[in-house]
Design a protein around this motif. Structure first.
Motif, mmCIF file in Angstrom:
data_model
loop_
_atom_site.group_PDB
_atom_site.id
_atom_site.type_symbol
_atom_site.label_atom_id
_atom_site.label_comp_id
_atom_site.label_asym_id
_atom_site.label_seq_id
_atom_site.Cartn_x
_atom_site.Cartn_y
_atom_site.Cartn_z
ATOM 1 N N ASN A 1 -2.565 -26.706 3.763
ATOM 2 C CA ASN A 1 -3.610 -25.816 3.255
ATOM 3 C C ASN A 1 -3.388 -25.501 1.771
ATOM 4 O O ASN A 1 -4.350 -25.427 0.984
ATOM 5 C CB ASN A 1 -3.616 -24.531 4.072
ATOM 6 N N TYR A 2 -2.129 -25.325 1.374
ATOM 7 C CA TYR A 2 -1.800 -25.064 -0.024
ATOM 8 C C TYR A 2 -2.262 -26.205 -0.931
ATOM 9 O O TYR A 2 -2.764 -25.986 -2.041
ATOM 10 C CB TYR A 2 -0.300 -24.843 -0.155
ATOM 11 N N THR B 1 -6.530 -26.640 -0.580
ATOM 12 C CA THR B 1 -7.352 -25.552 -1.127
ATOM 13 C C THR B 1 -6.823 -25.029 -2.452
ATOM 14 O O THR B 1 -7.365 -24.048 -2.991
ATOM 15 C CB THR B 1 -7.403 -24.382 -0.127
ATOM 16 N N ASN C 1 -3.974 -23.486 -3.197
ATOM 17 C CA ASN C 1 -3.403 -22.151 -3.035
ATOM 18 C C ASN C 1 -4.481 -21.067 -2.904
ATOM 19 O O ASN C 1 -4.426 -20.021 -3.556
ATOM 20 C CB ASN C 1 -2.464 -21.820 -4.204
ATOM 21 N N SER C 2 -5.446 -21.322 -2.019
ATOM 22 C CA SER C 2 -6.485 -20.321 -1.761
ATOM 23 C C SER C 2 -6.890 -20.423 -0.285
ATOM 24 O O SER C 2 -6.445 -21.314 0.441
ATOM 25 C CB SER C 2 -7.697 -20.534 -2.673
ATOM 26 N N GLY C 3 -7.752 -19.501 0.172
ATOM 27 C CA GLY C 3 -8.235 -19.529 1.540
ATOM 28 C C GLY C 3 -7.189 -19.190 2.567
ATOM 29 O O GLY C 3 -7.284 -19.626 3.725
ATOM 30 N N TRP C 4 -6.198 -18.366 2.209
ATOM 31 C CA TRP C 4 -5.119 -18.067 3.135
ATOM 32 C C TRP C 4 -5.563 -17.162 4.292
ATOM 33 O O TRP C 4 -5.051 -17.281 5.399
ATOM 34 C CB TRP C 4 -3.945 -17.419 2.389
#
Length: 307
Positions: free
Chosen positions: A186-187, A190, A192-195
């Motif tokens: 995911n990092y 995205t 480093n967003s959308g956590w």
């Protein structure tokens, strides 16, 4: 003849014309002894046809030899895999007959199998670290990570239902590893967003799956789920085998992961036989067969196998 006589009687022309006469006589003798044109054509045609037949026979024999060699290779592959499966049953049989201490073997496997499984869970870490460093998800085994997480959820539910500590602890550690790998994916994807969305989605899926499989699903359904997910997980690398066999390049199969999976499934198969648990035995046995085939493909690509 009168002209020939006059040429022979001319001054200085006798020896030269005698040579011409001798050459003409030899040419006439050659044509007199040569076969007719139709016969020469027939002999040449038959020789050409014979060459074509020899070529066709050579090609047919080469094709037949290639098919026979591939059939022998397939038989050898099945035989090697079958010998391994037979060795598992042989070890379990010796333990049951008292040749090997069954209790000691079961205790050792209950420790070694989870440890080796944990090693297998950590094995993709270098690939994930390299992908994170380059911020490129092309080398991330995302599909394998998702399948492994699904298998861990099913196995945790099974371990809770049968109260097996070895199955429970190893799969809880595996689920932790898969969550970290998915977080790295995911990092990268995205940037480093959308956590928040990632955390809510993952927590919902995992907790819902655990509750349904542990509290509501019967034990047989959980066992079948583990078998299906395991087969899909270990069969997914086999989709690359066609290209590997054509190019004889096994770089698409990670050697370390394949060898660890091979050893892990072998030990879990023996452990499943020792505790007489079909849910542990069947996925491990199927995983061993597919892992063994991948190991044989890697050895064949490196010209190590005798077949």
């Amino acid at each position: 003849s009168s002209a020939l006589h006059s040429c022979l009687s001319a001054p200085g022309g006798g020896s030269r014309h005698r040579r011409l006469w001798s050459r003409a006589a030899s040419i006439r003798t050659h044509f007199a002894c040569a076969p007719p044109r139709a016969e020469r054509v027939r002999v040449a045609t038959s020789a050409t046809a014979g060459d074509d037949v020899d070529k066709l026979w050579g090609k047919a024999l080469a094709v037949a030899a290639g098919r026979l060699r591939r059939f022998a290779d397939a038989i050898s592959t099945v035989a090697v895999t079958t010998v391994g499966v037979g060795a598992f049953y042989g070890i379990a049989g010796m333990a049951q007959n008292g040749v090997i201490d069954a209790e000691l073997l079961t205790r050792c496997l209950s420790i070694v199998c989870p440890l080796l499984t944990m090693v297998q869970y950590v094995a993709p870490a270098p690939l994930v670290a390299d992908a994170t460093w380059r911020m490129s998800a092309t080398s991330m085994p995302t599909q394998a990570i998702i399948l492994q997480a699904s298998c861990n959820i099913c196995s945790i539910a099974y371990g809770l239902q049968i109260s097996n500590v070895a199955v429970l602890i190893s799969n809880m550690f595996g689920l932790l590893c898969q969550v970290l790998f998915l977080a790295a994916d995911n990092y990268i994807r995205t940037i480093n967003s959308g956590w928040l969305f990632f955390s809510v989605r993952l927590s919902t899926l995992f907790n819902t799956g655990l509750v349904l499989l542990t509290a509501l699903a019967p034990l047989s359904m959980v066992g079948h789920s583990i078998t299906i997910v395991t087969v899909v997980m270990y069969a997914s690398p086999l989709s690359k085998v066609g290209g590997i066999l054509r190019t004889k390049n096994a770089s698409a199969l990670p050697v370390a992961l394949t060898l660890i999976g091979f050893c892990n499934n072998a030990l879990w198969s023996i452990f499943g036989l020792m505790i007489n648990d079909a849910v542990v035995l069947l996925p491990s046995l199927l995983g061993y067969v597919m892992s063994a085939f991948q190991v044989l493909v890697i050895l064949w690509c490196n010209d190590i196998l005798p077949f």
